[in-house]
Design a protein around this motif. Structure first.
Motif, PDB file in Angstrom:
ATOM      1  N   ASP A 239       0.815  -1.211   0.000  1.00 52.12           N
ATOM      2  CA  ASP A 239       0.000   0.000   0.000  1.00 52.12           C
ATOM      3  C   ASP A 239       0.852   1.265   0.000  1.00 52.12           C
ATOM      4  OD1 ASP A 239       0.971  -0.574   2.515  1.00 52.12           O
ATOM      5  OD2 ASP A 239      -0.706   0.349   3.564  1.00 52.12           O
ATOM      6  N   PHE A 240       2.160   1.115  -0.003  1.00 51.01           N
ATOM      7  CA  PHE A 240       3.049   2.277  -0.075  1.00 51.01           C
ATOM      8  C   PHE A 240       4.098   2.026  -1.156  1.00 51.01           C
ATOM      9  CE2 PHE A 240       6.151   5.424   1.359  1.00 51.01           C
ATOM     10  CZ  PHE A 240       5.323   6.487   1.664  1.00 51.01           C
ATOM     11  N   PRO A 241       3.726   2.119  -2.428  1.00 54.97           N
ATOM     12  CA  PRO A 241       4.640   1.792  -3.529  1.00 54.97           C
ATOM     13  C   PRO A 241       5.886   2.675  -3.573  1.00 54.97           C
ATOM     14  CG  PRO A 241       2.643   2.866  -4.347  1.00 54.97           C
ATOM     15  CD  PRO A 241       2.400   2.521  -2.914  1.00 54.97           C
ATOM     16  N   LYS A 242       5.794   3.875  -3.012  1.00 55.08           N
ATOM     17  CA  LYS A 242       6.965   4.753  -3.020  1.00 55.08           C
ATOM     18  C   LYS A 242       8.110   4.142  -2.234  1.00 55.08           C
ATOM     19  CE  LYS A 242       8.527   9.426  -1.884  1.00 55.08           C
ATOM     20  NZ  LYS A 242       8.154  10.756  -1.314  1.00 55.08           N
ATOM     21  N   PHE A 243       7.789   3.514  -1.117  1.00 50.20           N
ATOM     22  CA  PHE A 243       8.831   2.861  -0.317  1.00 50.20           C
ATOM     23  C   PHE A 243       9.441   1.693  -1.098  1.00 50.20           C
ATOM     24  CE2 PHE A 243       9.864  -0.562   2.765  1.00 50.20           C
ATOM     25  CZ  PHE A 243      10.980   0.039   3.336  1.00 50.20           C
ATOM     26  N   LEU A 244       8.597   0.894  -1.742  1.00 45.89           N
ATOM     27  CA  LEU A 244       9.094  -0.240  -2.524  1.00 45.89           C
ATOM     28  C   LEU A 244       9.971   0.231  -3.682  1.00 45.89           C
ATOM     29  CD1 LEU A 244       5.860  -2.427  -2.673  1.00 45.89           C
ATOM     30  CD2 LEU A 244       7.818  -2.702  -1.152  1.00 45.89           C
ATOM     31  N   SER A 245       9.566   1.322  -4.338  1.00 41.61           N
ATOM     32  CA  SER A 245      10.364   1.828  -5.454  1.00 41.61           C
ATOM     33  C   SER A 245      11.707   2.367  -4.965  1.00 41.61           C
ATOM     34  CB  SER A 245       9.588   2.921  -6.197  1.00 41.61           C
ATOM     35  OG  SER A 245       9.332   4.033  -5.355  1.00 41.61           O
ATOM     36  N   THR A 246      11.725   2.963  -3.772  1.00 34.35           N
ATOM     37  CA  THR A 246      12.994   3.442  -3.209  1.00 34.35           C
ATOM     38  C   THR A 246      13.936   2.281  -2.926  1.00 34.35           C
ATOM     39  OG1 THR A 246      11.885   5.336  -2.184  1.00 34.35           O
ATOM     40  CG2 THR A 246      14.040   4.735  -1.316  1.00 34.35           C
ATOM     41  N   VAL A 247      13.402   1.208  -2.357  1.00 32.67           N
ATOM     42  CA  VAL A 247      14.222   0.017  -2.112  1.00 32.67           C
ATOM     43  C   VAL A 247      14.746  -0.538  -3.429  1.00 32.67           C
ATOM     44  CG1 VAL A 247      14.210  -2.342  -1.231  1.00 32.67           C
ATOM     45  CG2 VAL A 247      13.006  -0.546   0.018  1.00 32.67           C
ATOM     46  N   ASP A 257      28.983  -5.946  -0.209  1.00 36.02           N
ATOM     47  CA  ASP A 257      28.295  -7.074   0.416  1.00 36.02           C
ATOM     48  C   ASP A 257      27.022  -7.398  -0.355  1.00 36.02           C
ATOM     49  OD1 ASP A 257      27.331  -9.029   2.041  1.00 36.02           O
ATOM     50  OD2 ASP A 257      27.544  -7.901   3.905  1.00 36.02           O
ATOM     51  N   LEU A 258      27.079  -8.433  -1.181  1.00 37.66           N
ATOM     52  CA  LEU A 258      25.923  -8.826  -1.982  1.00 37.66           C
ATOM     53  C   LEU A 258      24.780  -9.320  -1.109  1.00 37.66           C
ATOM     54  CD1 LEU A 258      24.669  -9.319  -4.765  1.00 37.66           C
ATOM     55  CD2 LEU A 258      25.831 -11.534  -4.822  1.00 37.66           C
ATOM     56  N   LYS A 259      25.100  -9.793   0.105  1.00 38.99           N
ATOM     57  CA  LYS A 259      24.055 -10.299   0.999  1.00 38.99           C
ATOM     58  C   LYS A 259      23.004  -9.231   1.279  1.00 38.99           C
ATOM     59  CE  LYS A 259      27.343 -13.296   3.482  1.00 38.99           C
ATOM     60  NZ  LYS A 259      28.581 -12.655   3.005  1.00 38.99           N
ATOM     61  N   LEU A 260      23.427  -7.984   1.409  1.00 32.10           N
ATOM     62  CA  LEU A 260      22.476  -6.917   1.700  1.00 32.10           C
ATOM     63  C   LEU A 260      21.537  -6.675   0.521  1.00 32.10           C
ATOM     64  CD1 LEU A 260      24.795  -4.339   3.519  1.00 32.10           C
ATOM     65  CD2 LEU A 260      23.355  -6.126   4.508  1.00 32.10           C
ATOM     66  N   THR A 261      22.082  -6.758  -0.692  1.00 32.72           N
ATOM     67  CA  THR A 261      21.249  -6.605  -1.881  1.00 32.72           C
ATOM     68  C   THR A 261      20.233  -7.741  -1.980  1.00 32.72           C
ATOM     69  OG1 THR A 261      23.040  -5.484  -3.053  1.00 32.72           O
ATOM     70  CG2 THR A 261      21.280  -6.429  -4.392  1.00 32.72           C
ATOM     71  N   ILE A 262      20.661  -8.953  -1.662  1.00 27.13           N
ATOM     72  CA  ILE A 262      19.758 -10.105  -1.707  1.00 27.13           C
ATOM     73  C   ILE A 262      18.636  -9.940  -0.692  1.00 27.13           C
ATOM     74  CG2 ILE A 262      19.605 -12.598  -1.293  1.00 27.13           C
ATOM     75  CD1 ILE A 262      22.413 -12.852  -2.455  1.00 27.13           C
ATOM     76  N   THR A 263      18.949  -9.350   0.464  1.00 28.85           N
ATOM     77  CA  THR A 263      17.909  -9.077   1.460  1.00 28.85           C
ATOM     78  C   THR A 263      16.834  -8.173   0.878  1.00 28.85           C
ATOM     79  OG1 THR A 263      19.476  -9.306   3.293  1.00 28.85           O
ATOM     80  CG2 THR A 263      17.447  -8.095   3.731  1.00 28.85           C
ATOM     81  N   SER A 264      17.244  -7.142   0.149  1.00 27.61           N
ATOM     82  CA  SER A 264      16.277  -6.240  -0.494  1.00 27.61           C
ATOM     83  C   SER A 264      15.431  -6.990  -1.514  1.00 27.61           C
ATOM     84  CB  SER A 264      17.003  -5.078  -1.182  1.00 27.61           C
ATOM     85  OG  SER A 264      17.651  -4.255  -0.251  1.00 27.61           O
ATOM     86  N   LEU A 265      16.055  -7.862  -2.297  1.00 30.45           N
ATOM     87  CA  LEU A 265      15.328  -8.605  -3.318  1.00 30.45           C
ATOM     88  C   LEU A 265      14.297  -9.544  -2.699  1.00 30.45           C
ATOM     89  CD1 LEU A 265      18.224  -9.497  -5.796  1.00 30.45           C
ATOM     90  CD2 LEU A 265      16.540  -7.655  -5.987  1.00 30.45           C
ATOM     91  N   LYS A 266      14.653 -10.182  -1.589  1.00 33.24           N
ATOM     92  CA  LYS A 266      13.710 -11.059  -0.892  1.00 33.24           C
ATOM     93  C   LYS A 266      12.489 -10.271  -0.418  1.00 33.24           C
ATOM     94  CE  LYS A 266      15.748 -13.525   2.298  1.00 33.24           C
ATOM     95  NZ  LYS A 266      16.738 -13.839   3.356  1.00 33.24           N
ATOM     96  N   PHE A 267      12.739  -9.091   0.138  1.00 35.79           N
ATOM     97  CA  PHE A 267      11.648  -8.255   0.611  1.00 35.79           C
ATOM     98  C   PHE A 267      10.761  -7.798  -0.544  1.00 35.79           C
ATOM     99  CE2 PHE A 267      10.436  -3.723   1.134  1.00 35.79           C
ATOM    100  CZ  PHE A 267       9.402  -3.907   2.046  1.00 35.79           C
ATOM    101  N   LEU A 268      11.361  -7.386  -1.657  1.00 39.90           N
ATOM    102  CA  LEU A 268      10.581  -6.928  -2.803  1.00 39.90           C
ATOM    103  C   LEU A 268       9.769  -8.069  -3.402  1.00 39.90           C
ATOM    104  CD1 LEU A 268      13.248  -4.640  -4.528  1.00 39.90           C
ATOM    105  CD2 LEU A 268      11.174  -3.896  -3.327  1.00 39.90           C
ATOM    106  N   ARG A 269      10.350  -9.243  -3.469  1.00 38.34           N
ATOM    107  CA  ARG A 269       9.622 -10.396  -4.009  1.00 38.34           C
ATOM    108  C   ARG A 269       8.438 -10.754  -3.114  1.00 38.34           C
ATOM    109  NH1 ARG A 269      10.371 -15.732  -2.936  1.00 38.34           N
ATOM    110  NH2 ARG A 269      12.388 -15.321  -1.966  1.00 38.34           N
ATOM    111  N   GLN A 270       8.634 -10.661  -1.811  1.00 31.54           N
ATOM    112  CA  GLN A 270       7.551 -10.959  -0.876  1.00 31.54           C
ATOM    113  C   GLN A 270       6.382 -10.000  -1.070  1.00 31.54           C
ATOM    114  OE1 GLN A 270       7.922 -10.036   3.477  1.00 31.54           O
ATOM    115  NE2 GLN A 270       7.943 -12.258   3.669  1.00 31.54           N
ATOM    116  N   ASN A 271       6.686  -8.749  -1.469  1.00 32.86           N
ATOM    117  CA  ASN A 271       5.649  -7.757  -1.696  1.00 32.86           C
ATOM    118  C   ASN A 271       5.229  -7.692  -3.162  1.00 32.86           C
ATOM    119  OD1 ASN A 271       5.071  -5.803   0.832  1.00 32.86           O
ATOM    120  ND2 ASN A 271       7.160  -6.601   0.941  1.00 32.86           N
ATOM    121  N   ASN A 272       5.644  -8.683  -3.932  1.00 32.60           N
ATOM    122  CA  ASN A 272       5.240  -8.806  -5.337  1.00 32.60           C
ATOM    123  C   ASN A 272       5.644  -7.580  -6.155  1.00 32.60           C
ATOM    124  OD1 ASN A 272       4.101 -10.414  -7.358  1.00 32.60           O
ATOM    125  ND2 ASN A 272       2.159  -9.340  -7.249  1.00 32.60           N
TER     126      ASN A 272
END
Length: 595
Positions: A239-247, A257-272
């Motif tokens: 419900d807050f696409p601006k936050f998702l687009s910022t991530v 550290d690629l691990k941090l980028t992967i964390t972002s990708l996991k979160f974005l995938r969870q939110n479709n």
């Protein structure tokens, strides 16, 4: 506390003696300082040496243990990272003066038991007393004091699965807090909630509000902590696409550290949130990253899942990921003779792939239509895990793995017997795993056409499997709601011009595979050849073997790679293979070529 007084004295003497020994070899003043923020100030100050009432540093792991819990790994990682200390934590674990004497003594004794100086029975009693006393202290203190107390609690906690009473009281206090949370407070609270995997709805809204309003001011590490906490707590941010687009904008900054980028990708995938441009940028930077040394296999699996969820096919990246994962599976084969099943299951994912990670790895490769290599090694590993009982409570992941292999025409009788057992079907229905029930039914139908030996070992019937399917599974209208109806209609008109409207119908042949297409039937093989010659060369077709039925699969964007509309997904390839085995001639009609 009187009975603990002699023990407290011995512990204090012990740690004073240790500090005396360590001070002889102390580094030069101000050399290699670690930093942590003061509880009542945002300025950064160097940690000072401890006093007699200070907490000794808790052990980073269990000595002699093969594994650490994921929770402990996360805690150790962020607590030892200088950047995290500097930008996230707001309280010092060495300040006990704010506590009442009884609680201060309990904290000090508990810190000693973390080092393993007392029996388990005494440790359990101490934890219970400390939990109750901490909960009582939280009821009467301010929010800043509560954050400092919780920081002390986390420092001496062994982070077991049980959510302590004091943390529940802490969440209640936050829910009743009327003032707006600051960014440092929010980050620290998210840290605690991520550790205990617990968050109430009232507190969640307060945290979301602060994060959404201040996302632009968060640095890279802070944003990754938010993404990690939101991911493990399953916080919905759609419900807050601006936050998702910022991530998404900041995720391609792979950094050190690629691990941090992967964390972002996991979160974005969870939110479709599946932005193709995000993965396009990542695909240009990831070739420079050495996956072999910088990330574990489980992190590679998450990276693969993110790309596949967006239907972004990167052959080179997928091959590198598969090579690393298969190499680790080969190495981990030796574990089966060295450790018990309980030890294997409790190993940290960085040491050994979990059944969940293996299932997602196979399913991702199969659905994106990337060939699974070394299938013998994969099947052997699945059977080793099956024999060890790893799937007993979670057959979901075994079904997902075996179904993924079937997408590429790979079957194993022993694995099929396990997934088609009455016990597996009962467990799936009992736990409400609708996806697994659908996969199991489709696997059964695949075997009927492609591997009849698999049906022979089944303990359940087709009717039994079909009972657990979603109500809209065979509903073509439901599928059409997810496809481009205007393109489908254009294909229908195009085929009707060539074959006549009466010969063309839109339906799902081989109905268990959810890809609808056009069923075209003509009166004779000669007539079929004449009609096919208008749309495709038939010089390589023997007129005697041509059927009088043709199935046109429609490749609209929902069934192709997002970056290559000519590349069908794994489900389309399965559909084509099963149709041909059932006597159909198949043709692919790509909607990109239809005006």
């Amino acid at each position: 506390m009187a009975e603990l007084a002699p023990f407290i004295t011995r512990v204090r003497l012990c740690f004073r003696y240790r500090r005396l020994l360590s001070s002889r070899n102390a580094p030069a003043k101000n050399a290699n300082l670690s930093y942590i923020a003061s509880p009542k100030s945002t300025t950064v100050q160097p940690e000072t040496s401890t006093t007699s009432d200070s907490l000794p540093t808790p052990s980073s792991g269990l000595v002699g243990e093969v594994r650490q819990s994921y929770r402990q790994k996360f805690y150790d990682y962020v607590r030892t990272d200088p950047g995290f200390k500097k930008s996230v934590l707001t309280s010092s674990t060495n300040e006990l003066s704010m506590l009442k004497e009884q609680l201060r003594k309990l904290f000090f004794v508990r810190s000693a038991t973390v080092q393993g100086h007392v029996s388990r029975e005494i440790d359990t009693v101490l934890k219970g007393r400390l939990d109750n006393q901490t909960a009582a202290a939280l009821l009467t203190c301010s929010l800043d004091e509560a954050l400092s107390i919780m920081d002390l609690w986390i420092s001496v906690s062994d982070l077991d699965k049980r959510v302590p009473r004091c943390f529940k009281v802490f969440l209640d206090k936050l829910a009743a807090h009327s003032e707006r949370l600051t960014v440092p407070q929010t980050l620290q609270i998210l840290f605690y909630c991520a550790i205990y995997r617990k968050l109430t709805s009232a507190v969640k809204e307060k945290l979301r509000q602060t994060v959404f309003e201040n996302v632009a001011s968060l640095d890279h590490l802070q944003l990754e902590l938010v993404c990690f906490a939101f991911y493990v707590l399953k916080v919905d941010c759609r419900d807050f696409p601006k936050f998702l687009s910022t991530v998404a904008e900041r995720a391609p900054d792979v950094g050190p550290d690629l691990k941090l980028t992967i964390t972002s990708l996991k979160f974005l995938r969870q939110n479709n949130y599946l932005d193709v441009e995000l993965f396009r940028k990542l695909s240009t930077k990831l070739p420079k990253v050495d996956l072999e040394t910088e990330v574990s296999s489980v992190e590679c699996c998450h990276l693969l899942q993110s790309f596949v969820s967006a239907r972004f096919y990167d052959e080179d990246l997928f091959q590198r990921i598969q090579k690393k994962v298969l190499k680790d599976i080969q190495t981990q084969t030796e574990f089966y003779g060295e450790y018990s099943t309980d030890e294997l299951v409790q190993m940290h994912p960085s040491q050994r792939l979990r059944i969940k990670d293996l299932a997602n790895f196979l399913y991702s490769l199969a659905t994106i239509n990337h060939e699974i290599e070394e299938v013998g090694l994969v099947a052997s590993d699945l059977k080793n895990r099956l024999e060890g009982g790893e799937y007993n409570g979670m057959p979901y992941f075994l079904v997902q793995s075996v179904y993924a292999l079937s997408l590429q025409g790979i079957y194993d009788v022993e694995l099929l017997a396990a997934v088609f057992s009455e016990e597996t079907v009962w467990k799936l229905v009992q736990d409400g795993w609708k996806d697994a029930q659908r996969w199991l039914y489709c696997l059964y139908k695949n075997c009927q056409i492609e591997f009849p030996e698999g049906v022979k070992v089944a303990e359940v019937s087709e009717a039994r499997l079909q009972n657990g399917l979603p109500k809209d599974f065979f509903n073509i209208g439901f599928e059409m709601s997810c496809r481009d109806e205007s393109l489908i209609e254009n294909v229908r008109k195009d085929l009707a011009k060539e074959y006549g409207p009466d010969a063309v119908s839109f339906r799902r042949q081989i109905p268990h595979v959810e890809v609808c297409g056009f069923d075209v039937r003509v009166s004779s093989a000669a007539n079929l050849l004449a009609r096919l010659s208008k749309v495709k060369s038939t010089s390589d077709v023997d007129s005697k073997s041509v059927s009088d039925k043709v199935y046109f699969g429609v490749l609209d964007p929902g069934w192709t790679s997002a970056v290559n509309v000519q590349r069908p997904l794994g489900t389309v390839i399965l559909k084509k293979r099963l149709l041909e085995l059932s006597g159909w001639k198949t043709r692919i009609r790509n909607t990109a070529a239809i005006k």
